[in-house]
Design a protein around this motif. Sequence first.
Motif, PDB file in Angstrom:
ATOM      1  N   ASP A 182       0.878  -1.153  -0.165  1.00  0.00           N
ATOM      2  CA  ASP A 182       0.021   0.006   0.148  1.00  0.00           C
ATOM      3  C   ASP A 182       0.739   1.417  -0.065  1.00  0.00           C
ATOM      4  O   ASP A 182       0.634   2.316  -0.830  1.00  0.00           O
ATOM      5  CB  ASP A 182      -0.954   0.021   1.201  1.00  0.00           C
ATOM      6  N   GLU A 183       1.915   1.378   1.011  1.00  0.00           N
ATOM      7  CA  GLU A 183       2.768   2.309   0.882  1.00  0.00           C
ATOM      8  C   GLU A 183       3.589   2.517  -0.197  1.00  0.00           C
ATOM      9  O   GLU A 183       3.634   3.688  -0.761  1.00  0.00           O
ATOM     10  CB  GLU A 183       4.016   2.169   1.859  1.00  0.00           C
ATOM     11  N   LEU A 184       4.064   1.637  -1.096  1.00  0.00           N
ATOM     12  CA  LEU A 184       4.678   1.556  -2.177  1.00  0.00           C
ATOM     13  C   LEU A 184       3.823   2.238  -3.189  1.00  0.00           C
ATOM     14  O   LEU A 184       4.041   3.199  -3.928  1.00  0.00           O
ATOM     15  CB  LEU A 184       5.019   0.128  -2.861  1.00  0.00           C
ATOM     16  N   VAL A 185       2.447   1.912  -3.265  1.00  0.00           N
ATOM     17  CA  VAL A 185       1.745   2.286  -4.452  1.00  0.00           C
ATOM     18  C   VAL A 185       1.318   3.784  -4.466  1.00  0.00           C
ATOM     19  O   VAL A 185       1.182   4.598  -5.125  1.00  0.00           O
ATOM     20  CB  VAL A 185       0.461   1.223  -4.663  1.00  0.00           C
ATOM     21  N   GLU A 186       1.027   4.096  -3.045  1.00  0.00           N
ATOM     22  CA  GLU A 186       0.726   5.449  -2.707  1.00  0.00           C
ATOM     23  C   GLU A 186       1.861   6.235  -3.032  1.00  0.00           C
ATOM     24  O   GLU A 186       1.776   7.486  -3.629  1.00  0.00           O
ATOM     25  CB  GLU A 186       0.312   5.451  -1.005  1.00  0.00           C
ATOM     26  N   LYS A 187       2.878   6.057  -2.667  1.00  0.00           N
ATOM     27  CA  LYS A 187       4.216   6.864  -3.123  1.00  0.00           C
ATOM     28  C   LYS A 187       4.374   6.867  -4.464  1.00  0.00           C
ATOM     29  O   LYS A 187       4.710   8.059  -5.011  1.00  0.00           O
ATOM     30  CB  LYS A 187       5.376   6.251  -2.126  1.00  0.00           C
ATOM     31  N   ALA A 188       4.261   5.881  -5.236  1.00  0.00           N
ATOM     32  CA  ALA A 188       4.212   5.654  -6.621  1.00  0.00           C
ATOM     33  C   ALA A 188       3.399   6.648  -7.222  1.00  0.00           C
ATOM     34  O   ALA A 188       3.717   7.462  -8.184  1.00  0.00           O
ATOM     35  CB  ALA A 188       4.297   4.403  -7.198  1.00  0.00           C
ATOM     36  N   TRP A 189       2.046   6.723  -6.772  1.00  0.00           N
ATOM     37  CA  TRP A 189       1.035   7.681  -7.393  1.00  0.00           C
ATOM     38  C   TRP A 189       1.465   9.138  -6.877  1.00  0.00           C
ATOM     39  O   TRP A 189       1.502   9.870  -7.794  1.00  0.00           O
ATOM     40  CB  TRP A 189      -0.143   7.248  -6.859  1.00  0.00           C
ATOM     41  N   ARG A 190       1.934   9.508  -5.861  1.00  0.00           N
ATOM     42  CA  ARG A 190       2.368  10.825  -5.494  1.00  0.00           C
ATOM     43  C   ARG A 190       3.594  11.189  -6.146  1.00  0.00           C
ATOM     44  O   ARG A 190       3.665  12.250  -6.758  1.00  0.00           O
ATOM     45  CB  ARG A 190       2.904  10.831  -3.935  1.00  0.00           C
ATOM     46  N   CYS A 191       4.566  10.670  -6.631  1.00  0.00           N
ATOM     47  CA  CYS A 191       5.653  10.733  -7.264  1.00  0.00           C
ATOM     48  C   CYS A 191       5.413  11.006  -8.847  1.00  0.00           C
ATOM     49  O   CYS A 191       5.750  11.829  -9.626  1.00  0.00           O
ATOM     50  CB  CYS A 191       6.866   9.789  -7.174  1.00  0.00           C
ATOM     51  N   LEU A 192       4.337  10.159  -9.182  1.00  0.00           N
ATOM     52  CA  LEU A 192       3.716  10.355 -10.593  1.00  0.00           C
ATOM     53  C   LEU A 192       3.162  11.724 -10.743  1.00  0.00           C
ATOM     54  O   LEU A 192       3.579  12.567 -11.740  1.00  0.00           O
ATOM     55  CB  LEU A 192       2.817   9.474 -11.212  1.00  0.00           C
ATOM     56  N   ASP A 193       2.523  12.095  -9.783  1.00  0.00           N
ATOM     57  CA  ASP A 193       1.861  13.411  -9.823  1.00  0.00           C
ATOM     58  C   ASP A 193       2.915  14.600  -9.736  1.00  0.00           C
ATOM     59  O   ASP A 193       2.733  15.574 -10.509  1.00  0.00           O
ATOM     60  CB  ASP A 193       0.903  13.527  -8.377  1.00  0.00           C
ATOM     61  N   LEU A 194       3.978  14.385  -9.124  1.00  0.00           N
ATOM     62  CA  LEU A 194       4.894  15.470  -8.842  1.00  0.00           C
ATOM     63  C   LEU A 194       5.652  15.589 -10.302  1.00  0.00           C
ATOM     64  O   LEU A 194       5.752  16.681 -10.727  1.00  0.00           O
ATOM     65  CB  LEU A 194       6.066  15.183  -7.764  1.00  0.00           C
ATOM     66  N   THR A 195       5.783  14.428 -11.005  1.00  0.00           N
ATOM     67  CA  THR A 195       6.330  14.428 -12.269  1.00  0.00           C
ATOM     68  C   THR A 195       5.501  15.212 -13.184  1.00  0.00           C
ATOM     69  O   THR A 195       6.129  16.014 -14.027  1.00  0.00           O
ATOM     70  CB  THR A 195       6.638  13.018 -12.699  1.00  0.00           C
ATOM     71  N   ALA A 196       4.192  14.827 -13.096  1.00  0.00           N
ATOM     72  CA  ALA A 196       3.341  15.497 -14.333  1.00  0.00           C
ATOM     73  C   ALA A 196       3.380  16.936 -14.001  1.00  0.00           C
ATOM     74  O   ALA A 196       3.407  17.652 -14.894  1.00  0.00           O
ATOM     75  CB  ALA A 196       1.844  14.937 -13.873  1.00  0.00           C
ATOM     76  N   LYS A 197       3.349  17.530 -12.763  1.00  0.00           N
ATOM     77  CA  LYS A 197       3.462  18.803 -12.469  1.00  0.00           C
ATOM     78  C   LYS A 197       4.385  19.663 -12.693  1.00  0.00           C
ATOM     79  O   LYS A 197       4.548  20.481 -13.347  1.00  0.00           O
ATOM     80  CB  LYS A 197       3.242  18.999 -10.867  1.00  0.00           C
ATOM     81  N   ALA A 198       5.609  18.848 -12.668  1.00  0.00           N
ATOM     82  CA  ALA A 198       6.792  19.506 -12.978  1.00  0.00           C
ATOM     83  C   ALA A 198       7.248  19.520 -14.423  1.00  0.00           C
ATOM     84  O   ALA A 198       7.872  20.563 -14.992  1.00  0.00           O
ATOM     85  CB  ALA A 198       7.876  18.512 -12.338  1.00  0.00           C
ATOM     86  N   ILE A 199       6.612  18.688 -15.406  1.00  0.00           N
ATOM     87  CA  ILE A 199       6.734  18.889 -16.673  1.00  0.00           C
ATOM     88  C   ILE A 199       5.511  19.809 -17.340  1.00  0.00           C
ATOM     89  O   ILE A 199       5.734  19.792 -18.637  1.00  0.00           O
ATOM     90  CB  ILE A 199       7.053  17.460 -17.318  1.00  0.00           C
ATOM     91  N   ALA A 200       4.508  19.886 -16.480  1.00  0.00           N
ATOM     92  CA  ALA A 200       3.314  20.744 -17.192  1.00  0.00           C
ATOM     93  C   ALA A 200       3.662  22.017 -17.663  1.00  0.00           C
ATOM     94  O   ALA A 200       4.457  22.638 -17.243  1.00  0.00           O
ATOM     95  CB  ALA A 200       2.221  20.829 -16.110  1.00  0.00           C
TER      96      ALA A 200
END
Length: 457
Positions: free
Chosen positions: A439-457
Amino acid sequence: MTRTTEQWQQLDASHHLHPFSNLKEMRESAKTRVIKKAEGVYIYDSDNNKILDAMSGLWCVNMGYGEEHIIERAHAQMHELPYYNSFFGTTHPPAVELTALLAEVAPAHMNQAFFTSGGSEANDTVVRMVRHYWATLGQAGKSIVISRENAYHGSTMAGASLGGMSFMHAQGGLPIPDIVHIDQPYAFNECVKAGTEIDRAAFGLKAARALEEKIDELGEERVAAFIAEPIQGAGGVIIPPETYWPEIQRICNERNILLVVDEVICGFGRTGEWFGSAYYGIKPDLMPIAKGMSSGYLPIGGVMVADRVAEVLMQEDVEFAHGFTYSGHPVCAAAAIANIQLMQSKGIIERVRNVTGPYLAKKWQTLAEHPLVGEARTLGALGALEIVADKQSYKRFEDSDAVTTLCRTFCFENGLVMRAVTDKMIIAPPLIISEVEIDELVEKAWRCLDLTAKAIA
Ligand SMILES: *Cc1c(COP(=O)(O)O)cnc(C)c1O
C-alpha cells in the motif's frame, strides 16, 4: 567510520568509478546518495532517511535485509573455512550441500550446477559450455548463440554481447563473434508503433517465430543455442504474451538447438515459482542463476545444467577448461544455502504466488488511472509502468528519459526506490514485502507520478 554525508560524497567523487554511471557528472556534482543501513524492505541513507526499496537493491534482496539466519551461517562458515577452491579434485561441504539443494528446487531434469561469482560470469560460462557441448558431439560448426534485442545478460564481454543493448555494444567493440539478436516480445511497444491496441496473442507468436526465421537464415547446423530471460528485467520488465514461450519451446525442440533460460532475475521466487521456467512451463537445457540465489548477501551465481547436456560434457576424457577462483566460494555458498532454506521454511514461493503477487497486481493496476501511465503490468513480484504523453493514442514523450529520470528523483526524495528505464518505471520489491508495505509503495508511486506530471506541465 563516522564522516558527514558531504565528506563521503567528496571522497566518493574523488576515488570511486561507479558502474553504469555518468562519470563526469558524478565527479562534478559529488551528490551520490550514501546508503548506510537496511532492515526488511527499507534502506536508510546517511542522513537517516527511510526509503522503501522497491528494487530489492538490484533485483536481488529477495528475502529482505537483516536476515539473521543468513548472516549467522556466513559468519560461522568464515570461522570454519573462509576459502578453499574446487579445482584439482577438491571440494568442500558448502559447495556440495548447495548443489544438492539446487537440484532439489530446480526443474526435475536439472541436477548439476557449475558455480560462478555472479550472473555475467554465468553467461560467459554458458557461451563456452554450449560451444564445447556441440564440439564434443562433433558439430563444432554449431557456435552461434541467438539472443534478443534489449536483453540483459550481464556486463562482461560475453554477457554484454549476449545482451541486446546497443549502447553497451557501442563501447568496447561488441558483440563478440557468432552472437546474433532477434526482436523482443514487447507488446506495449507494438501498441505505441500502431498508435492503438494490438492483438497481443498473435504478436507473441510472431515474435517467437522470429527465432525460427533466424535459424532458417543462418542454417540450423550453425546455431548452438537460444538465450532469453523468461521476463526481460533490466530491459524494462517486458512480460511476453502467453503465446510466446510455448512457441519458443517448440522451435528449440524441433530445430535441435539448446534453450538457455537466464533465471538471474526470475529465479528464486520472483514469479511465484522457484524459477520463471516453471511459471511458463519451459524446459531449459541451461539455466544461469545469481542475484536472489543468496538474496544478494554475498556474490554467487552459477549455471544449472540439464542431465542430457551434463552427460555430453562428461562423455569425453578432457578437461572443461573454464572456472573461477571463487567458483562455489564456501562463505557465499553457505549464505546461499541459508537463503534457500529460509525461502523454504517461510513458504515464500507460495506466498508470492497466492498473496503478494495477486495483491500487488490489484494495487499496481490502480496506477493505470494516472494520466502519465499507458499501462501498469505486474507478474509475481515484478512490475512496470509505461509512461506516456497521451494514453489514448499510446504516444510517448519526446524525451521520455528525462521524464522517468525526474520521476526516479522524486521517488528517492519521497522515500521510495523505483528504477527508471527509458520510458518505463519499474519495481521488483523484496518477496517478503507485506500488504501494508505494498500500500505504501503504491501510494508513494502515485504521489511521485503526480509530482512528475506537475513538474513537466
Ligand atoms: C543482473 C543480470 C545478469 C548479470 O548478473 P551480474 O551478477 O551483475 O553479473 C545477467 N542476467 C540477467 C537476466 C540479469 O538481470
